[in-house]
Design an enzyme around this catalytic site. Structure first.
Site, short mmCIF file in Angstrom:
data_model
loop_
_atom_site.label_atom_id
_atom_site.label_comp_id
_atom_site.label_asym_id
_atom_site.label_seq_id
_atom_site.Cartn_x
_atom_site.Cartn_y
_atom_site.Cartn_z
N ASN A 108 0.81 -1.22 0.00
CA ASN A 108 0.00 0.00 0.00
C ASN A 108 0.85 1.28 0.00
O ASN A 108 0.36 2.34 -0.38
CB ASN A 108 -0.92 -0.05 1.24
CG ASN A 108 -1.53 1.29 1.57
OD1 ASN A 108 -2.43 1.75 0.89
ND2 ASN A 108 -1.03 1.94 2.62
N TYR A 172 3.21 8.50 -11.88
CA TYR A 172 2.31 7.78 -10.97
C TYR A 172 1.51 6.72 -11.73
O TYR A 172 1.42 5.55 -11.32
CB TYR A 172 1.38 8.80 -10.31
CG TYR A 172 0.46 8.24 -9.25
CD1 TYR A 172 0.95 7.86 -8.00
CD2 TYR A 172 -0.91 8.13 -9.48
CE1 TYR A 172 0.10 7.37 -7.01
CE2 TYR A 172 -1.76 7.65 -8.50
CZ TYR A 172 -1.25 7.27 -7.28
OH TYR A 172 -2.10 6.79 -6.31
N ALA A 173 0.92 7.12 -12.88
CA ALA A 173 0.10 6.18 -13.65
C ALA A 173 0.96 5.01 -14.16
O ALA A 173 0.51 3.85 -14.14
CB ALA A 173 -0.56 6.90 -14.82
P1 NDP Z 1 -0.70 8.35 2.56
O1 NDP Z 1 0.38 9.28 2.14
O2 NDP Z 1 -1.59 8.75 3.67
O3 NDP Z 1 -0.13 6.90 2.86
C1 NDP Z 1 0.99 6.35 2.21
C2 NDP Z 1 1.95 5.89 3.28
O4 NDP Z 1 3.08 5.24 2.64
C3 NDP Z 1 2.51 7.09 4.07
O5 NDP Z 1 2.51 6.81 5.46
C4 NDP Z 1 3.93 7.20 3.51
O6 NDP Z 1 4.85 7.80 4.38
C5 NDP Z 1 4.26 5.73 3.29
N1 NDP Z 1 5.45 5.58 2.44
C6 NDP Z 1 5.76 6.27 1.33
N2 NDP Z 1 6.96 5.88 0.87
C7 NDP Z 1 7.41 4.91 1.72
C8 NDP Z 1 8.60 4.13 1.78
N3 NDP Z 1 9.58 4.27 0.87
N4 NDP Z 1 8.74 3.24 2.77
C9 NDP Z 1 7.76 3.11 3.72
N5 NDP Z 1 6.62 3.81 3.71
C10 NDP Z 1 6.45 4.72 2.72
O7 NDP Z 1 -1.59 8.10 1.22
P2 NDP Z 1 -2.94 7.29 1.00
O8 NDP Z 1 -3.34 6.60 2.24
O9 NDP Z 1 -3.87 8.23 0.34
O10 NDP Z 1 -2.47 6.24 -0.12
C11 NDP Z 1 -2.26 4.86 0.15
C12 NDP Z 1 -2.12 4.14 -1.20
O11 NDP Z 1 -3.31 4.32 -1.97
C13 NDP Z 1 -0.98 4.67 -2.06
O12 NDP Z 1 -0.34 3.61 -2.72
C14 NDP Z 1 -1.69 5.56 -3.07
O13 NDP Z 1 -0.97 5.69 -4.26
C15 NDP Z 1 -2.98 4.78 -3.26
N6 NDP Z 1 -4.07 5.57 -3.80
C16 NDP Z 1 -4.55 6.67 -3.11
C17 NDP Z 1 -5.58 7.40 -3.64
C18 NDP Z 1 -6.15 8.60 -2.96
O14 NDP Z 1 -7.02 9.27 -3.55
N7 NDP Z 1 -5.74 8.92 -1.75
C19 NDP Z 1 -6.19 7.06 -4.95
C20 NDP Z 1 -5.59 5.89 -5.56
C21 NDP Z 1 -4.58 5.19 -5.00
P3 NDP Z 1 5.12 9.42 4.27
O15 NDP Z 1 3.99 10.07 4.98
O16 NDP Z 1 6.44 9.59 4.94
O17 NDP Z 1 5.16 9.74 2.79
#
Ligand code: NDP
Length: 269
Positions: A108, A172-173
């Site tokens: 995720n 991203y896409a």
């Molecule tokens: P968030 O930013 O709230 O959650 C993503 C989490 O991943 C964050 O805690 C982030 O940490 C962590 N993260 C990023 N890079 C790393 C890394 N290298 N190692 C460990 N942890 C990492 O976003 P969302 O909850 O909105 O998104 C969750 C997923 O859903 C993602 O994959 C996103 O692409 C996907 N998604 C979201 C949509 C939306 O509308 N929100 C739509 C479609 C897909 P940090 O805060 O430090 O960046």
């Protein structure tokens, strides 16, 4: 798991829900301290699944852990950059020792670095590809061998509706479309080991990822959604939880869109 006949002939609905997961199930959720990740861990935890959260921000991890503990859920967390194979290997060994062999992996963790194609730096291109796509491959490579030994497992990759095309999101896409190819191939390679692999593709979900978008663009985006509203992290978690469960045992290699109908087309009325 009971058959439908057994469920209907006496077992209560509550018991049926308990059967969603075997006892002693452990799940690893990457980016589990983020908003969608948080909804996923809390829902899985409510079914008695033991949780291992991998994320990179210590403060957010601690906060999520305290929340889960407060709800009486069994969880461990690891400060882990999921793009780093060594950190992942160490973190998975820790989880196996503390919680047992994981049979659920939710890939995720994800980031965006939006810009028009000619303004995407090589650094922004590779950061997004590494975080969103490479990490899912590394996590699977480290965790799936444990599932193979168990002869059961569920891998869910969080993709995005953006794979259908959203200007400003070439990196991203591309990363999220790559995840779907990865999902389909892994589904074929792991099927004989009792492991299913699926993708969930959320649309416009109300998290900081979409809250940071300028209001006019956000309004336009919502207007294009047939259901005319943003989705919630909980609505994504519901589908992830189902696909992780015993009840999704005959689904593999699929991508489920959770986007209020936006993947079907634009609303014209
Ligand atoms: P968030 O930013 O709230 O959650 C993503 C989490 O991943 C964050 O805690 C982030 O940490 C962590 N993260 C990023 N890079 C790393 C890394 N290298 N190692 C460990 N942890 C990492 O976003 P969302 O909850 O909105 O998104 C969750 C997923 O859903 C993602 O994959 C996103 O692409 C996907 N998604 C979201 C949509 C939306 O509308 N929100 C739509 C479609 C897909 P940090 O805060 O430090 O960046």
């Amino acid at each position: 798991m009971d058959s439908l006949e057994q469920v209907l002939s006496g077992t209560t609905v509550a018991t049926a829900f308990q059967q969603w997961f075997d006892q002693d199930t452990t799940a690893i959720v990457t980016g589990g301290a983020g908003e969608i990740g948080n909804a996923i861990v809390r829902l899985l935890g409510s079914f008695g699944v033991r949780l291992a959260i991998f994320d990179r921000d210590p403060a957010k991890l601690e906060q999520t852990y305290e929340l889960l503990k407060g709800e009486g859920l069994k969880a461990e967390y690891r400060l882990c950059d999921v793009t780093n194979e060594n950190e992942l290997t160490e973190s998975v060994s820790y989880v196996v020792e503390k919680l047992g062999v994981p049979s659920i992996l939710i890939n995720n963790a994800g980031i965006t670095r939006d810009a028009r194609y000619n303004n995407i730096s090589s650094e922004a291109w590779s950061a997004v590809l590494k975080t969103n796509l490479d990490s899912a491959f590394y996590c699977t490579k480290v965790i799936a061998p444990h599932m193979e030994r168990l002869r059961r497992g569920r891998i869910i990759n969080i993709s995005s509706r953006a794979i259908l095309g959203t200007p400003g999101q070439a990196n991203y896409a591309a990363s999220k479309a790559g995840l779907i190819g990865l999902t389909r191939v892994l589904a074929l390679e792991l099927a004989s080991k009792g492991i299913t692999v699926n993708a969930v593709a959320p649309g416009w979900i109300d998290t900081r990822m979409t809250r940071n978008v300028v209001p006019e663009s956000a309004e336009r985006a919502i207007n294009q959604i047939p259901l005319k509203r943003a989705g919630t992290p909980q609505e994504v978690a519901n589908v992830v939880c189902f696909l992780s469960s015993n009840w999704a045992s005959y689904i593999t290699g699929q991508t489920i869109f959770v986007c209020g109908g936006r993947s079907v087309g634009l609303v014209s009325v």
